[in-house]
Design an enzyme around this catalytic site. Sequence first.
Site, PDB file in Angstrom:
ATOM      1  N   PRO A   2      31.788  80.018  60.910  1.00 50.16           N
ATOM      2  CA  PRO A   2      33.039  80.668  61.296  1.00 50.16           C
ATOM      3  C   PRO A   2      34.025  80.613  60.135  1.00 50.16           C
ATOM      4  O   PRO A   2      34.217  79.566  59.526  1.00 50.16           O
ATOM      5  CB  PRO A   2      33.547  79.833  62.475  1.00 50.16           C
ATOM      6  CG  PRO A   2      32.362  79.105  62.983  1.00 50.16           C
ATOM      7  CD  PRO A   2      31.502  78.864  61.783  1.00 50.16           C
ATOM      8  N   LYS A  34      31.277  74.853  67.482  1.00 51.24           N
ATOM      9  CA  LYS A  34      30.466  74.626  66.282  1.00 51.24           C
ATOM     10  C   LYS A  34      31.053  73.449  65.512  1.00 51.24           C
ATOM     11  O   LYS A  34      32.240  73.155  65.628  1.00 51.24           O
ATOM     12  CB  LYS A  34      30.453  75.884  65.419  1.00 51.24           C
ATOM     13  CG  LYS A  34      29.841  77.066  66.175  1.00 51.24           C
ATOM     14  CD  LYS A  34      29.379  78.155  65.285  1.00 51.24           C
ATOM     15  CE  LYS A  34      28.776  79.249  66.182  1.00 51.24           C
ATOM     16  NZ  LYS A  34      28.003  80.198  65.470  1.00 51.24           N
TER      17      LYS A  34
END
Length: 115
Positions: A2, A34
Site C-alpha cells: 500500500p 497489512k
Amino acid sequence: MPTLNLTTNVPVDAVVASDVLKDATKIVAKTIGKPESYVMVLLNGGQPISFAGSEEPAAYGELISIGGLGSSVNGKLSSALAELLQTKLAVDGSRFYIKFYDVQRSYFGYNGSTF
C-alpha cells in the site's frame, strides 16, 4: 505494497512530517489489514493548491494497494486520514480529497520485479 501519497499546501516541518508519516502508516496498515512493513507514505508539503477557489489549508491523497480496499474500508480510511490531517496540519476534512486505487499484482513493481 500500500502506498499513500499525500500533498498539501500547508508547509510541513521535519517534526510534523515525521508524526504524519508514522501515524498515516499505522492507519493504512491497520485499516487495510497489512503489516506496517509493507506500507509506504509520501508527504509533499507546501505545494500550491486551490480548493473551491481558496488557498486555505487543503490536501489531496492517493492510496494504491493490491487488495484490501473496498467501500467500507475506503470510508474508514478517508475518515481516519481526514482526522489526522485536521489534527496535525489543520486541514479541514471538507478540504481533503482522496482517491483509492485497487491494482492488480502485475501493475505494482517492487525489487526489480512485480508482485
